[in-house]
Design an enzyme around this catalytic site. Structure first.
Site, short mmCIF file in Angstrom:
data_model
loop_
_atom_site.label_atom_id
_atom_site.label_comp_id
_atom_site.label_asym_id
_atom_site.label_seq_id
_atom_site.Cartn_x
_atom_site.Cartn_y
_atom_site.Cartn_z
CG HIS A 1 44.11 36.38 39.82
ND1 HIS A 1 43.28 36.94 38.88
CD2 HIS A 1 44.00 37.17 40.93
CE1 HIS A 1 42.67 38.01 39.39
NE2 HIS A 1 43.10 38.16 40.63
CD GLU A 2 46.92 38.22 43.71
OE1 GLU A 2 47.47 39.31 43.93
OE2 GLU A 2 45.68 38.09 43.64
CG HIS B 1 44.98 38.66 48.45
ND1 HIS B 1 43.72 39.13 48.70
CD2 HIS B 1 44.94 38.18 47.18
CE1 HIS B 1 42.94 38.95 47.63
NE2 HIS B 1 43.67 38.38 46.70
CG PHE C 1 45.90 32.63 44.88
CD1 PHE C 1 45.37 33.85 44.51
CD2 PHE C 1 46.36 32.48 46.18
CE1 PHE C 1 45.28 34.92 45.42
CE2 PHE C 1 46.28 33.53 47.09
CZ PHE C 1 45.75 34.74 46.71
CD GLN D 1 42.34 35.91 51.87
OE1 GLN D 1 42.44 34.70 51.77
NE2 GLN D 1 41.96 36.68 50.86
CE LYS E 1 42.80 43.05 39.48
NZ LYS E 1 41.58 42.76 40.27
CG HIS E 2 47.84 42.77 41.43
ND1 HIS E 2 47.14 43.96 41.41
CD2 HIS E 2 46.97 41.83 41.88
CE1 HIS E 2 45.91 43.76 41.85
NE2 HIS E 2 45.77 42.47 42.13
#
Length: 229
Positions: free
Chosen positions: A117-118, A64, A114, A37, A121-122
């Site tokens: 979250h990454e 990101h 952050f 990003q 989720k991934h």
């Protein structure tokens, strides 16, 4: 002694249950998107942009995420709620993550929200091939390998608010990295299309860059602004 028919049925049902359980938490996927990003575009087009507690990040592309994906363009997410982000597992990476994987969302804090979250989720969807430490260290290694800003500035594309053609930006990154990128744009208040994120693809072992089997469904204008930061 031969097992009774009743025992065989019980064994069969147990194997079926195990098989179904395995399918329900399958982490199979086809490739990764490695997404970087540009902070100048994020802060110019988002209503809120906050620097992390470590201060304003460098004017460079930041990681990101490393996102598992399927060849049809869909993706798994939040695959393992029993494997939350654990900062202690990446303690030797924190300083590099704060530099190369900064957060700009408000409130930004020190980056842990952050990164959590990454991972949730991934990352949890790829933990069969990359454990938590490997997931973050591999993404950081890919950033160092691809050197997006260097590829663009070498081609005369600089983050100074100028506009450049989409084809020129893609060509510059392809020349520098060796693979065709996907470019995602944001739109500023004046309606200008801005360089926001660059997607490159990685094989499903997380070991090497590949040509993308599929691209996201998003579009940029033919002319793209590269805002300063």
């Amino acid at each position: 002694m031969k097992p009774s028919s009743g025992n065989l049925i019980i064994l069969f049902l147990a194997l079926v249950a195990l098989s179904l359980a395995g399918l329900s938490v399958s982490k199979d996927f086809d490739f990764f998107y490695f997404v970087q990003q540009w902070p100048g575009s994020y802060c110019d087009t988002q209503q809120k942009c906050c620097y992390p507690t470590t201060g304003k990040p460098a004017a460079d592309f930041g990681v990101h995420g490393l996102w598992p994906n399927y060849n049809d363009g869909t993706y798994p997410s939040n695959c393992d709620s029993s494997s939350p982000f654990d900062q202690s597992k990446v303690s030797n990476l924190i300083s590099t993550m704060q530099k190369d994987w900064p957060t700009l969302a408000c409130p930004s804090g020190n980056g842990v929200t952050f990164w959590s979250h990454e991972w949730d989720k991934h990352g949890t969807c790829s933990e069969d091939v990359l454990d938590q430490h490997s997931y973050f260290s591999r993404a950081l290694s890919l950033k160092n390998q691809t050197k997006l800003l260097q590829a663009l500035t070498t081609a005369g594309i600089k983050p100074n608010g100028g506009s450049y053609s989409l084809s020129r930006i893609k060509s510059a990154i392809q020349s520098g990295v060796g693979y065709i990128p996907f470019i995602e744009c944001n739109t500023d208040e004046s309606g200008n299309s801005q360089l926001y994120q660059v997607y490159l693809c990685v094989d499903n072992s997380g070991s090497k860059l590949i040509e993308c089997p599929a691209f996201p469904h998003a579009k940029c204008g033919s002319q793209i602004e590269f805002p300063s930061f």
